[in-house]
Enzyme design. Structure first.
Site, PDB file in Angstrom:
ATOM      1  N   ASP A 286      -9.600  16.020 -17.300  1.00  0.00           N
ATOM      2  CA  ASP A 286      -9.661  14.605 -17.666  1.00  0.00           C
ATOM      3  C   ASP A 286      -9.173  14.486 -19.108  1.00  0.00           C
ATOM      4  OD1 ASP A 286     -10.436  12.013 -18.489  1.00  0.00           O
ATOM      5  OD2 ASP A 286     -12.045  11.960 -17.018  1.00  0.00           O
TER       6      ASP A 286
ATOM      7  N   TYR B  81     -17.736  12.231 -17.805  1.00  0.00           N
ATOM      8  CA  TYR B  81     -18.064  10.808 -17.711  1.00  0.00           C
ATOM      9  C   TYR B  81     -19.181  10.640 -16.685  1.00  0.00           C
ATOM     10  CZ  TYR B  81     -17.515   5.970 -16.141  1.00  0.00           C
ATOM     11  OH  TYR B  81     -17.740   4.675 -15.753  1.00  0.00           O
TER      12      TYR B  81
ATOM     13  N   LYS C  50      -8.438   2.775 -20.397  1.00  0.00           N
ATOM     14  CA  LYS C  50      -8.762   3.045 -21.792  1.00  0.00           C
ATOM     15  C   LYS C  50      -7.503   3.024 -22.668  1.00  0.00           C
ATOM     16  CE  LYS C  50     -12.937   3.773 -20.096  1.00  0.00           C
ATOM     17  NZ  LYS C  50     -12.787   3.919 -18.651  1.00  0.00           N
TER      18      LYS C  50
ATOM     19  N   ARG D 278       0.819  -1.223   0.000  1.00  0.00           N
ATOM     20  CA  ARG D 278       0.000   0.000   0.000  1.00  0.00           C
ATOM     21  C   ARG D 278       0.845   1.261   0.000  1.00  0.00           C
ATOM     22  NH1 ARG D 278      -3.096   1.214   4.342  1.00  0.00           N
ATOM     23  NH2 ARG D 278      -2.760  -0.725   5.476  1.00  0.00           N
TER      24      ARG D 278
END
Length: 411
Positions: A204, A139, A229, A85
């Site tokens: 974005d 989005y 993507k 982490r």
């Protein structure tokens, strides 16, 4: 953009120290080599995958000091890793490479694009800055996260010209997406960044990728990607990443450590591999998309085509008939959510990706019920057109053709 030369020194992979090179390199070269600069010295060609969740250390006092340092600033740990982490060497290679491509000091990777956006909002909320100014469309899940106040945020929706007037003392972020999902609307990032004043602009850049634009060069402090993507590019990895300055990156690492939205090392490896072909894939898919946009705009079965001025591999088009029939009729093209893969995908935003957005807000931002969004892949253009032509149905006598919003399409 892919032929432009980067203007910052390239860094070594973060887990292998050495003198950084300083000569600028073209984006296409960076895509292949960034994050891998230390491999030859280690006798390696392919980047290794480190799947360890924890790492041994016999110096607990030293570990305590390093943990204290991380808690203070979120800076990357000096020396060997401690725990998954806190960071992973394979993921760090991807982060190094993406920062190089976006022209930022750092980037921080997460388990998904939504986890990345959540971390940004939490960083600002931790300072008491819960107000967000945003421009639609975004989005659908980004829109929902802001509108629903799931993180205690409050959003003011505005157009780009209204950003400056919408700012408040507790505004922590301005968010835009350009080209926007799914209408491909574009904003002037430089003008928007100026309107933000001292408030960080989050852009974005999922649709454009750093091949077509680098928002940090136009004033954005934060650059968000759904790395699922184009960065991954093959439909087999889910991830998100924020490219930013080192100060903000430190805060993001602290949130990632606390919330656990870490990226798996195998995903980091696949993303680094995906970046190496990013410029080639984006160029080839964009050429296909531009040609399809041209043909669709001349087709009487299509009412309107949206294609960005900067180009790219995304097309949105409004059909004159039933969009659900088009979705049901494609055979080569895959009817599915997501985008940016090597194969072509098509979906109906009002039914899926933007269904969670209020219908009036959805339509008000240009997401009509007849709009289809297509992510164009690398197939032969004639095969793609044959499938679309068949799916659009019989041609009625043409009284007029569709219209094309954006720039003229020249490929």
């Amino acid at each position: 953009m892919d032929s432009a030369r980067t203007d910052t020194p390239h860094d070594e992979a973060r887990t292998a120290s050495g003198a950084p090179a300083t000569a600028p390199r073209a984006l296409a070269t960076e895509a292949v080599h960034a994050g891998r600069d230390d491999l030859a010295r280690q006798g390696l060609h392919a980047p290794p995958i480190d799947l360890s969740t924890t790492y041994p250390s016999y110096d607990s006092r030293g570990e305590a000091a390093r943990i204290d340092a991380f808690a203070a600033t979120g800076a990357e740990l000096d020396g060997p890793p401690v725990y998954g982490r806190l960071g992973n060497p394979t993921v760090a290679r991807f982060e190094t490479a993406l920062a190089r491509l976006e022209g930022t000091e750092a980037s921080v990777a997460f388990a998904s694009g939504m986890a990345a956006l959540t971390a940004v909002l939490l960083v600002r909320a931790s300072l008491g800055l819960r107000h967000v100014v945003a421009v639609r469309p975004l989005y659908g899940c980004s829109d929902h996260l802001l509108t629903a106040g799931l993180l205690g945020s409050e959003v003011t929706w505005t157009d780009p010209a209204g950003i400056a007037d919408a700012l408040r003392p507790d505004t922590g972020l301005v968010m835009v997406e350009s080209p926007a999902n799914p209408t491909l609307a574009e904003v002037d990032l430089r003008a928007v960044a100026h309107a933000c004043g001292s408030v960080p602009l989050l852009a974005d850049n999922t649709f454009a990728t750093p091949v077509l634009q680098r928002p940090a060069e136009q004033g954005a402090r934060l650059v968000l990607h759904s790395a699922t993507k184009y960065l991954g590019g093959h439909g087999d990895v889910m991830a998100g990443v924020v490219a930013c300055d080192e100060e903000f990156a430190g805060r993001l690492r602290q949130v990632r450590f606390a919330t656990g939205g870490v990226l798996h090392p195998l995903a980091g490896y696949l993303l680094l591999r995906g970046l190496s072909t990013l410029p080639v894939r984006v160029r080839a898919a964009s050429a296909n998309a531009a040609e399809l946009a041209r043909r669709l705009a001349a087709d009487p079965r299509v009412a309107r085509v949206h294609y960005p001025r900067i180009g790219g591999a995304m097309i949105a088009f409004e059909v004159a008939g039933d969009p659900h029939e088009v979705i049901a009729s494609v055979r080569l093209i895959t009817p599915a959510v997501s985008l940016g893969s090597v194969d072509t995908l098509i979906q109906h935003p009002a039914s899926i990706s933007h269904r969670i957005v209020d219908a009036d807000d959805r339509r008000g931002s240009g997401v009509s019920d007849r709009l289809l969004r297509m992510s164009v892949g690398l197939e032969d253009i004639e095969d793609l057109w044959a499938d679309l032509d068949r799916a659009l149905g019989e041609r009625a006598p043409a009284s007029e053709t569709g219209t094309l919003s954006g720039a003229s399409v020249t490929g």
